[in-house]
Design a protein around this motif. Structure first.
Motif, PDB file in Angstrom:
ATOM      1  N   ASN A 294      28.545  40.126   8.728  1.00 34.40           N
ATOM      2  CA  ASN A 294      28.041  40.895   7.204  1.00 34.40           C
ATOM      3  C   ASN A 294      28.538  41.691   6.273  1.00 34.40           C
ATOM      4  O   ASN A 294      28.398  41.680   5.353  1.00 34.40           O
ATOM      5  CB  ASN A 294      27.531  42.093   8.224  1.00 34.40           C
ATOM      6  N   LEU A 295      29.914  41.453   6.644  1.00 36.49           N
ATOM      7  CA  LEU A 295      31.035  41.876   5.024  1.00 36.49           C
ATOM      8  C   LEU A 295      31.241  40.977   4.137  1.00 36.49           C
ATOM      9  O   LEU A 295      30.812  41.125   3.168  1.00 36.49           O
ATOM     10  CB  LEU A 295      32.240  41.485   5.776  1.00 36.49           C
ATOM     11  N   LEU A 296      30.563  39.528   4.799  1.00 36.79           N
ATOM     12  CA  LEU A 296      31.020  38.536   3.109  1.00 36.79           C
ATOM     13  C   LEU A 296      29.910  37.254   3.526  1.00 36.79           C
ATOM     14  O   LEU A 296      29.845  36.445   2.079  1.00 36.79           O
ATOM     15  CB  LEU A 296      32.515  37.127   4.129  1.00 36.79           C
ATOM     16  N   LEU A 297      29.071  37.804   3.994  1.00 39.64           N
ATOM     17  CA  LEU A 297      27.510  37.122   4.033  1.00 39.64           C
ATOM     18  C   LEU A 297      26.413  37.926   3.803  1.00 39.64           C
ATOM     19  O   LEU A 297      25.427  38.154   4.936  1.00 39.64           O
ATOM     20  CB  LEU A 297      27.484  36.430   4.799  1.00 39.64           C
ATOM     21  N   PRO A 298      25.925  38.377   2.138  1.00 44.17           N
ATOM     22  CA  PRO A 298      25.175  39.130   2.357  1.00 44.17           C
ATOM     23  C   PRO A 298      23.605  38.560   2.702  1.00 44.17           C
ATOM     24  O   PRO A 298      23.317  39.602   3.339  1.00 44.17           O
ATOM     25  CB  PRO A 298      24.857  38.929   0.733  1.00 44.17           C
ATOM     26  N   SER A 299      23.846  37.554   2.767  1.00 45.96           N
ATOM     27  CA  SER A 299      22.388  37.053   3.465  1.00 45.96           C
ATOM     28  C   SER A 299      21.957  37.319   4.639  1.00 45.96           C
ATOM     29  O   SER A 299      21.118  37.249   5.567  1.00 45.96           O
ATOM     30  CB  SER A 299      22.330  35.503   2.881  1.00 45.96           C
ATOM     31  N   PHE A 300      23.538  37.767   5.531  1.00 49.10           N
ATOM     32  CA  PHE A 300      22.991  37.563   6.913  1.00 49.10           C
ATOM     33  C   PHE A 300      22.586  39.162   7.556  1.00 49.10           C
ATOM     34  O   PHE A 300      22.541  39.704   8.392  1.00 49.10           O
ATOM     35  CB  PHE A 300      24.615  37.072   7.600  1.00 49.10           C
ATOM     36  N   ARG A 301      23.279  40.087   6.355  1.00 48.08           N
ATOM     37  CA  ARG A 301      22.515  41.649   6.841  1.00 48.08           C
ATOM     38  C   ARG A 301      20.819  41.618   7.023  1.00 48.08           C
ATOM     39  O   ARG A 301      20.153  41.735   6.328  1.00 48.08           O
ATOM     40  CB  ARG A 301      23.289  42.296   5.960  1.00 48.08           C
ATOM     41  N   ASN A 302      20.998  42.568   8.105  1.00 47.88           N
ATOM     42  CA  ASN A 302      19.600  42.812   8.011  1.00 47.88           C
ATOM     43  C   ASN A 302      19.459  44.398   7.392  1.00 47.88           C
ATOM     44  O   ASN A 302      20.330  44.686   7.011  1.00 47.88           O
ATOM     45  CB  ASN A 302      19.854  44.017   9.844  1.00 47.88           C
ATOM     46  N   PRO A 303      17.974  44.526   7.675  1.00 45.44           N
ATOM     47  CA  PRO A 303      17.919  45.847   6.260  1.00 45.44           C
ATOM     48  C   PRO A 303      18.274  47.362   6.830  1.00 45.44           C
ATOM     49  O   PRO A 303      18.646  48.046   5.354  1.00 45.44           O
ATOM     50  CB  PRO A 303      15.928  45.871   6.821  1.00 45.44           C
ATOM     51  N   PHE A 304      18.789  47.545   7.760  1.00 42.29           N
ATOM     52  CA  PHE A 304      19.518  48.588   8.620  1.00 42.29           C
ATOM     53  C   PHE A 304      20.505  48.639   7.165  1.00 42.29           C
ATOM     54  O   PHE A 304      21.386  49.942   6.456  1.00 42.29           O
ATOM     55  CB  PHE A 304      19.484  48.496   9.590  1.00 42.29           C
ATOM     56  N   VAL A 305      21.687  47.232   7.342  1.00 42.56           N
ATOM     57  CA  VAL A 305      23.183  47.279   7.233  1.00 42.56           C
ATOM     58  C   VAL A 305      22.890  47.270   5.786  1.00 42.56           C
ATOM     59  O   VAL A 305      23.640  47.752   4.718  1.00 42.56           O
ATOM     60  CB  VAL A 305      23.383  45.978   7.914  1.00 42.56           C
ATOM     61  N   GLN A 306      21.704  46.550   5.143  1.00 43.86           N
ATOM     62  CA  GLN A 306      21.626  46.005   3.842  1.00 43.86           C
ATOM     63  C   GLN A 306      21.743  47.387   2.885  1.00 43.86           C
ATOM     64  O   GLN A 306      22.045  47.805   1.868  1.00 43.86           O
ATOM     65  CB  GLN A 306      20.575  45.647   3.520  1.00 43.86           C
ATOM     66  N   GLN A 307      21.292  48.495   4.185  1.00 41.86           N
ATOM     67  CA  GLN A 307      20.740  49.531   3.340  1.00 41.86           C
ATOM     68  C   GLN A 307      22.154  50.609   2.955  1.00 41.86           C
ATOM     69  O   GLN A 307      22.016  51.506   2.256  1.00 41.86           O
ATOM     70  CB  GLN A 307      19.265  50.421   3.776  1.00 41.86           C
ATOM     71  N   ILE A 308      22.561  50.626   3.969  1.00 39.27           N
ATOM     72  CA  ILE A 308      23.782  51.145   3.774  1.00 39.27           C
ATOM     73  C   ILE A 308      25.096  50.649   2.749  1.00 39.27           C
ATOM     74  O   ILE A 308      25.881  51.500   2.413  1.00 39.27           O
ATOM     75  CB  ILE A 308      24.769  51.078   5.418  1.00 39.27           C
ATOM     76  N   PHE A 309      24.644  49.417   2.929  1.00 34.26           N
ATOM     77  CA  PHE A 309      25.642  48.539   1.752  1.00 34.26           C
ATOM     78  C   PHE A 309      25.503  48.608   0.278  1.00 34.26           C
ATOM     79  O   PHE A 309      26.125  49.280  -0.726  1.00 34.26           O
ATOM     80  CB  PHE A 309      25.639  47.136   1.535  1.00 34.26           C
ATOM     81  N   ALA A 310      23.828  49.306  -0.052  1.00 32.08           N
ATOM     82  CA  ALA A 310      23.762  49.577  -1.304  1.00 32.08           C
ATOM     83  C   ALA A 310      23.974  51.124  -1.507  1.00 32.08           C
ATOM     84  O   ALA A 310      23.889  51.405  -2.248  1.00 32.08           O
ATOM     85  CB  ALA A 310      21.781  50.252  -0.792  1.00 32.08           C
ATOM     86  N   LEU A 311      24.195  51.841  -0.270  1.00 28.50           N
ATOM     87  CA  LEU A 311      24.300  53.354  -0.530  1.00 28.50           C
ATOM     88  C   LEU A 311      26.222  53.836  -0.447  1.00 28.50           C
ATOM     89  O   LEU A 311      26.392  54.552  -1.185  1.00 28.50           O
ATOM     90  CB  LEU A 311      23.292  54.469   0.704  1.00 28.50           C
ATOM     91  N   SER A 312      26.291  53.095   0.279  1.00 25.68           N
ATOM     92  CA  SER A 312      28.048  52.706   0.259  1.00 25.68           C
ATOM     93  C   SER A 312      28.705  51.861   0.387  1.00 25.68           C
ATOM     94  O   SER A 312      29.265  51.251   1.188  1.00 25.68           O
ATOM     95  CB  SER A 312      28.404  54.022   1.709  1.00 25.68           C
ATOM     96  N   PRO A 313      28.543  50.907  -0.417  1.00 22.98           N
ATOM     97  CA  PRO A 313      29.224  50.035  -0.500  1.00 22.98           C
ATOM     98  C   PRO A 313      30.668  49.641  -0.359  1.00 22.98           C
ATOM     99  O   PRO A 313      31.063  48.803   0.557  1.00 22.98           O
ATOM    100  CB  PRO A 313      29.131  49.160  -1.246  1.00 22.98           C
TER     101      PRO A 313
END
Length: 224
Positions: free
Chosen positions: A47-66
């Motif tokens: 999840n940390l190294l492969l953005p394409s691997f992240r599910n929508p929930f994790v993507q949202q967390i990365f968008a808010l607090s990368p």
């Protein structure tokens, strides 16, 4: 013998009375724990190294607090991997210098992951319940780890062992969280309803179980 093997006495004769069943159970417990830890740590690193691997929930967390989520995933993964091998007494006895250095790595990893986790908790999905649940977990994770480090610096092996068990029980919240998430999905519980509960049950039972273990199987050593 590793940390899961009950310790029944102080002299050499009593130590060797540990049954084959206890030893086998201990090995199985450690192997299972380590495999789960490695699996979850690997998942976190992907999840940390492969953005394409992240599910929508994790993507949202990365968008808010990368930054916070990146540090939390990195610190938690390192602590999960290192901690598992630190609990193996055979490895610890054979490579004591490495054990000490890996202990420092573990403390640093928890410091990074814990502080980042607390920051994430302040804005976690689910409202005040999850803010408090994940926030208190982060505080306890940091506190138990610092207590373990402080006691070993004081030469108190018994207290160090007990606090490290509590610390790693909290590190393994990353495992239990995903186990409970999987179970909730299988039985059809809605994520939005379950997540606030998850913020507590992923770590409180872990602490209760390890506290029972500490009381039932206290560390005994003539020097402590």
């Amino acid at each position: 013998m590793d940390v899961f093997t009950p310790y029944h006495g102080e002299n050499a004769d009593e130590k060797h009375k540990t049954t084959t069943g206890d030893q086998m159970s201990s090995r199985i417990s450690w192997v299972l724990m380590t495999l789960l830890a490695l699996g979850v740590a690997g998942y976190a690193m992907m999840n940390l190294l492969l953005p394409s691997f992240r599910n929508p929930f994790v993507q949202q967390i990365f968008a808010l607090s990368p930054s916070a989520i990146s540090l939390h995933l990195f610190g938690g993964s390192v602590a999960m991997i290192v901690g598992a091998f630190q609990l193996n007494s055979k490895l610890r006895a054979r490579y004591i210098v490495m054990h000490r250095w890996l202990g420092r790595v573990y403390v640093l990893a928890v410091a990074i992951g814990g502080v980042a986790g607390f920051i994430l908790a302040l804005n976690s999905f689910g409202g005040m319940t999850t803010h408090l649940g994940f926030g208190l977990m982060a505080v306890c994770w940091l506190a138990t780890t610092l207590m373990a480090y402080w006691h070993i610096r004081q030469g108190n092996v018994r207290a160090h062992r007990d606090w490290m068990l509590r610390s790693y029980a909290l590190t393994l919240a990353g495992v239990t969280l995903r186990v409970y998430l999987g179970i909730s999905a299988l039985i059809g519980v809605k994520f939005v309803d379950f997540y606030p509960i998850l913020s507590w049950i992923c770590w409180v039972p872990n602490l209760l179980i390890v506290q029972w273990f500490i009381i039932k199987y206290p560390y005994k050593n003539s020097n402590n």
